[in-house]
Scaffold this motif. Structure first.
Motif, PDB file in Angstrom:
ATOM      1  N   ILE A 130      41.387  29.204  44.139  1.00 54.76           N
ATOM      2  CA  ILE A 130      40.040  28.674  43.986  1.00 54.76           C
ATOM      3  C   ILE A 130      39.054  29.686  44.538  1.00 54.76           C
ATOM      4  O   ILE A 130      39.367  30.429  45.488  1.00 54.76           O
ATOM      5  N   GLY A 131      37.844  29.743  43.918  1.00 52.12           N
ATOM      6  CA  GLY A 131      36.864  30.701  44.400  1.00 52.12           C
ATOM      7  C   GLY A 131      35.571  30.667  43.615  1.00 52.12           C
ATOM      8  O   GLY A 131      35.401  29.867  42.687  1.00 52.12           O
ATOM      9  N   PRO A 132      34.612  31.554  43.954  1.00 54.36           N
ATOM     10  CA  PRO A 132      33.292  31.576  43.311  1.00 54.36           C
ATOM     11  C   PRO A 132      33.304  32.341  41.988  1.00 54.36           C
ATOM     12  O   PRO A 132      34.166  33.198  41.745  1.00 54.36           O
ATOM     13  N   HIS A 133      32.321  32.025  41.152  1.00 59.40           N
ATOM     14  CA  HIS A 133      32.200  32.637  39.830  1.00 59.40           C
ATOM     15  C   HIS A 133      30.731  32.956  39.571  1.00 59.40           C
ATOM     16  O   HIS A 133      29.857  32.116  39.815  1.00 59.40           O
ATOM     17  N   LEU A 134      30.469  34.163  39.047  1.00 57.40           N
ATOM     18  CA  LEU A 134      29.118  34.571  38.670  1.00 57.40           C
ATOM     19  C   LEU A 134      29.165  35.171  37.269  1.00 57.40           C
ATOM     20  O   LEU A 134      30.051  35.974  36.955  1.00 57.40           O
ATOM     21  N   GLU A 135      28.176  34.806  36.444  1.00 59.52           N
ATOM     22  CA  GLU A 135      28.139  35.298  35.069  1.00 59.52           C
ATOM     23  C   GLU A 135      26.687  35.515  34.669  1.00 59.52           C
ATOM     24  O   GLU A 135      25.832  34.646  34.937  1.00 59.52           O
ATOM     25  N   LEU A 136      26.384  36.669  34.050  1.00 56.80           N
ATOM     26  CA  LEU A 136      25.003  36.940  33.678  1.00 56.80           C
ATOM     27  C   LEU A 136      24.937  37.738  32.386  1.00 56.80           C
ATOM     28  O   LEU A 136      25.893  38.398  31.974  1.00 56.80           O
ATOM     29  N   SER A 137      23.756  37.655  31.758  1.00 60.16           N
ATOM     30  CA  SER A 137      23.495  38.389  30.527  1.00 60.16           C
ATOM     31  C   SER A 137      22.059  38.896  30.575  1.00 60.16           C
ATOM     32  O   SER A 137      21.128  38.123  30.890  1.00 60.16           O
TER      33      SER A 137
ATOM     34  N   TYR B 282      22.547  43.480  24.441  1.00 59.74           N
ATOM     35  CA  TYR B 282      22.587  42.873  25.775  1.00 59.74           C
ATOM     36  C   TYR B 282      23.646  43.544  26.647  1.00 59.74           C
ATOM     37  O   TYR B 282      24.582  44.195  26.167  1.00 59.74           O
ATOM     38  N   LEU B 283      23.473  43.344  27.943  1.00 56.91           N
ATOM     39  CA  LEU B 283      24.459  43.742  28.950  1.00 56.91           C
ATOM     40  C   LEU B 283      25.030  42.466  29.538  1.00 56.91           C
ATOM     41  O   LEU B 283      24.282  41.572  29.969  1.00 56.91           O
ATOM     42  N   TYR B 284      26.349  42.381  29.584  1.00 60.71           N
ATOM     43  CA  TYR B 284      27.008  41.146  30.012  1.00 60.71           C
ATOM     44  C   TYR B 284      27.956  41.452  31.174  1.00 60.71           C
ATOM     45  O   TYR B 284      28.622  42.504  31.198  1.00 60.71           O
ATOM     46  N   SER B 285      28.033  40.528  32.115  1.00 59.36           N
ATOM     47  CA  SER B 285      28.955  40.674  33.245  1.00 59.36           C
ATOM     48  C   SER B 285      29.558  39.315  33.590  1.00 59.36           C
ATOM     49  O   SER B 285      28.859  38.294  33.585  1.00 59.36           O
ATOM     50  N   ARG B 286      30.841  39.316  33.860  1.00 56.83           N
ATOM     51  CA  ARG B 286      31.566  38.117  34.301  1.00 56.83           C
ATOM     52  C   ARG B 286      32.410  38.519  35.504  1.00 56.83           C
ATOM     53  O   ARG B 286      33.258  39.415  35.420  1.00 56.83           O
ATOM     54  N   ASP B 287      32.204  37.844  36.643  1.00 56.10           N
ATOM     55  CA  ASP B 287      32.885  38.224  37.889  1.00 56.10           C
ATOM     56  C   ASP B 287      33.328  36.961  38.623  1.00 56.10           C
ATOM     57  O   ASP B 287      32.534  36.018  38.779  1.00 56.10           O
ATOM     58  N   PHE B 288      34.582  36.972  39.090  1.00 57.46           N
ATOM     59  CA  PHE B 288      35.035  35.837  39.904  1.00 57.46           C
ATOM     60  C   PHE B 288      36.098  36.298  40.894  1.00 57.46           C
ATOM     61  O   PHE B 288      36.769  37.324  40.701  1.00 57.46           O
ATOM     62  N   LEU B 289      36.185  35.523  41.975  1.00 60.30           N
ATOM     63  CA  LEU B 289      37.125  35.803  43.062  1.00 60.30           C
ATOM     64  C   LEU B 289      37.964  34.560  43.307  1.00 60.30           C
ATOM     65  O   LEU B 289      37.423  33.452  43.419  1.00 60.30           O
TER      66      LEU B 289
ATOM     67  N   GLN C 235      24.583  32.367  35.522  1.00 62.65           N
ATOM     68  CA  GLN C 235      25.373  31.183  35.844  1.00 62.65           C
ATOM     69  C   GLN C 235      26.060  31.389  37.198  1.00 62.65           C
ATOM     70  O   GLN C 235      26.661  32.444  37.454  1.00 62.65           O
ATOM     71  N   LEU C 236      25.986  30.354  38.016  1.00 56.63           N
ATOM     72  CA  LEU C 236      26.645  30.350  39.323  1.00 56.63           C
ATOM     73  C   LEU C 236      27.555  29.130  39.381  1.00 56.63           C
ATOM     74  O   LEU C 236      27.145  28.025  39.004  1.00 56.63           O
ATOM     75  N   GLY C 237      28.780  29.329  39.848  1.00 58.55           N
ATOM     76  CA  GLY C 237      29.701  28.197  39.904  1.00 58.55           C
ATOM     77  C   GLY C 237      30.986  28.550  40.608  1.00 58.55           C
ATOM     78  O   GLY C 237      31.049  29.496  41.406  1.00 58.55           O
ATOM     79  N   GLY C 238      32.012  27.782  40.295  1.00 55.39           N
ATOM     80  CA  GLY C 238      33.325  27.982  40.900  1.00 55.39           C
ATOM     81  C   GLY C 238      34.402  27.972  39.837  1.00 55.39           C
ATOM     82  O   GLY C 238      34.209  27.473  38.718  1.00 55.39           O
ATOM     83  N   VAL C 239      35.556  28.517  40.191  1.00 48.21           N
ATOM     84  CA  VAL C 239      36.666  28.615  39.246  1.00 48.21           C
ATOM     85  C   VAL C 239      37.958  28.257  39.971  1.00 48.21           C
ATOM     86  O   VAL C 239      38.126  28.539  41.166  1.00 48.21           O
ATOM     87  N   ILE C 240      38.847  27.636  39.212  1.00 48.32           N
ATOM     88  CA  ILE C 240      40.186  27.302  39.705  1.00 48.32           C
ATOM     89  C   ILE C 240      41.213  28.042  38.843  1.00 48.32           C
ATOM     90  O   ILE C 240      41.100  28.049  37.614  1.00 48.32           O
ATOM     91  N   GLY C 241      42.182  28.648  39.483  1.00 49.59           N
ATOM     92  CA  GLY C 241      43.273  29.324  38.784  1.00 49.59           C
ATOM     93  C   GLY C 241      44.584  28.612  39.037  1.00 49.59           C
ATOM     94  O   GLY C 241      44.933  28.320  40.187  1.00 49.59           O
ATOM     95  N   LEU C 242      45.307  28.314  37.970  1.00 50.02           N
ATOM     96  CA  LEU C 242      46.588  27.613  38.075  1.00 50.02           C
ATOM     97  C   LEU C 242      47.666  28.382  37.330  1.00 50.02           C
ATOM     98  O   LEU C 242      47.465  28.758  36.159  1.00 50.02           O
ATOM     99  N   ASN C 243      48.791  28.659  37.991  1.00 47.38           N
ATOM    100  CA  ASN C 243      49.965  29.139  37.269  1.00 47.38           C
ATOM    101  C   ASN C 243      50.564  27.946  36.538  1.00 47.38           C
ATOM    102  O   ASN C 243      50.837  26.905  37.131  1.00 47.38           O
ATOM    103  N   TYR C 244      50.769  28.122  35.227  1.00 51.74           N
ATOM    104  CA  TYR C 244      51.079  26.973  34.374  1.00 51.74           C
ATOM    105  C   TYR C 244      52.363  27.224  33.601  1.00 51.74           C
ATOM    106  O   TYR C 244      52.387  27.192  32.372  1.00 51.74           O
ATOM    107  N   GLY C 245      53.445  27.529  34.336  1.00 50.52           N
ATOM    108  CA  GLY C 245      54.712  27.859  33.698  1.00 50.52           C
ATOM    109  C   GLY C 245      54.906  29.368  33.654  1.00 50.52           C
ATOM    110  O   GLY C 245      54.033  30.154  34.027  1.00 50.52           O
ATOM    111  N   THR C 246      56.063  29.783  33.170  1.00 51.95           N
ATOM    112  CA  THR C 246      56.416  31.194  33.153  1.00 51.95           C
ATOM    113  C   THR C 246      55.458  31.988  32.269  1.00 51.95           C
ATOM    114  O   THR C 246      55.350  31.735  31.071  1.00 51.95           O
ATOM    115  N   GLY C 247      54.734  32.919  32.875  1.00 49.17           N
ATOM    116  CA  GLY C 247      53.819  33.781  32.133  1.00 49.17           C
ATOM    117  C   GLY C 247      52.519  33.125  31.729  1.00 49.17           C
ATOM    118  O   GLY C 247      51.715  33.749  31.033  1.00 49.17           O
TER     119      GLY C 247
END
Length: 303
Positions: A221-228, A204-211, A260-272
């Protein structure tokens, strides 16, 4: 007669005194002038005493160019209870950027550990990927950074420790990262080829992309796309895969297997530390499990 005798005595005494006084008079004569007339007229120079020469220096070193040898300070004896003096601190070893990551999704728990080693002008990235299904994968490749953009092509090999067999050749792989705050973009593109080891496993060919857009430093916060995409036909139910007469109903068709189409949240969760929370919708029925919801929880720690 007596006067004549007295006169002779006085004369004789005067002669003796004169003879005795003559050497003293000679001793008071001025010394002869020096050979250089100017030396007598010039005032004597005052010469400063030369500094002491260290015992380790040679006499020739001290006399070179009329200068005294440099003085080396004597070693200082530390006071009782004080730490011994040390020389220059040793250079600290170079730091190796590394990271730890785990994902939890419909595939199960997946764990990564990776690092980057600087080899001259090349940054060599590598990682180990482990799943709960018994598969372990090793990936390696150079990373090229140009300002906020990092491109990391890699090649990997997977081995299944449950079946004790090779699992897949994971290549080519291309990872792209763009960190230009307040925007962050991440893209995975990779191919996995297993049929060379097991004909019943899909290539298979797999791709995961988000902004991610970061309105604050610690929240994005932003969009997420994932396909196989399936790349080969897999025989799922035959009596003998080496014989003809394959049941066409038991063959997986190639093409888009998951989107798959959706959204993603990114959180800084302490040092590193960083958390990624993904929630999406699976559009392909064959990849839907109990429902059409897709999601992933990701934790990343960078050293």
């Amino acid at each position: 007669m007596m006067e004549n005798g007295m006169g002779k005595c006085c004369s004789a005494l005067a002669c003796v005194v004169g003879l005795l006084a003559s050497p003293a008079a000679w001793a008071q004569d001025p010394a002869p002038p020096p050979a250089d007339p100017g030396a007598a007229a010039a005032p004597p120079e005052t010469t400063a005493p030369a500094p002491p020469v260290e015992p380790t220096a040679t006499a020739g070193d001290a006399a070179t160019a009329g200068q005294a040898a440099p003085i080396t300070p004597a070693p200082v004896t530390p006071a009782p209870g004080a730490a011994e003096p040390v020389g220059e601190p040793a250079a600290e070893p170079s730091q190796i950027p590394s990271w730890f990551r785990f994902d939890a999704d419909n595939v199960g728990l997946q764990v990564w550990a990776g690092a980057s080693h600087q080899l001259g002008p090349i940054s060599l990235s590598s990682d180990i990927y482990v799943t709960t299904l018994g598969t372990a994968e090793f990936d390696i490749g150079p990373a090229f950074t140009m300002g906020p953009v990092t491109i990391n092509p890699m090649v990997g090999f997977a081995f299944n420790f449950v079946t004790q067999q090779p699992a897949a050749l994971v290549a080519p792989q291309l990872f792209t990262y763009i960190d230009a705050k307040p925007i962050y973009f991440e893209s995975w593109i990779l191919g996995s080829f297993s049929s060379m080891f097991n004909e019943s496993v899909q290539n298979y060919l797999y791709s995961r992309d988000f902004l991610l857009f970061y309105p604050t430093d610690d929240f994005g916060i932003g969009p997420h796309l994932e396909l196989s995409i399936d790349l080969n036909e897999v025989v799922t139910a035959v009596d003998d895969p080496t014989t003809v007469g394959v049941d066409e109903g038991a063959v997986d068709n190639t093409g888009l297997a998951s989107l798959q189409l959706g959204g993603v949240i990114g959180l800084n969760y302490g040092t590193g530390n960083k958390l990624l929370l993904y929630l999406g919708y699976e559009t392909q029925a064959e990849s839907q499990l109990n429902d059409k919801i897709a999601g992933r929880f990701t934790f990343i720690h960078s050293f």
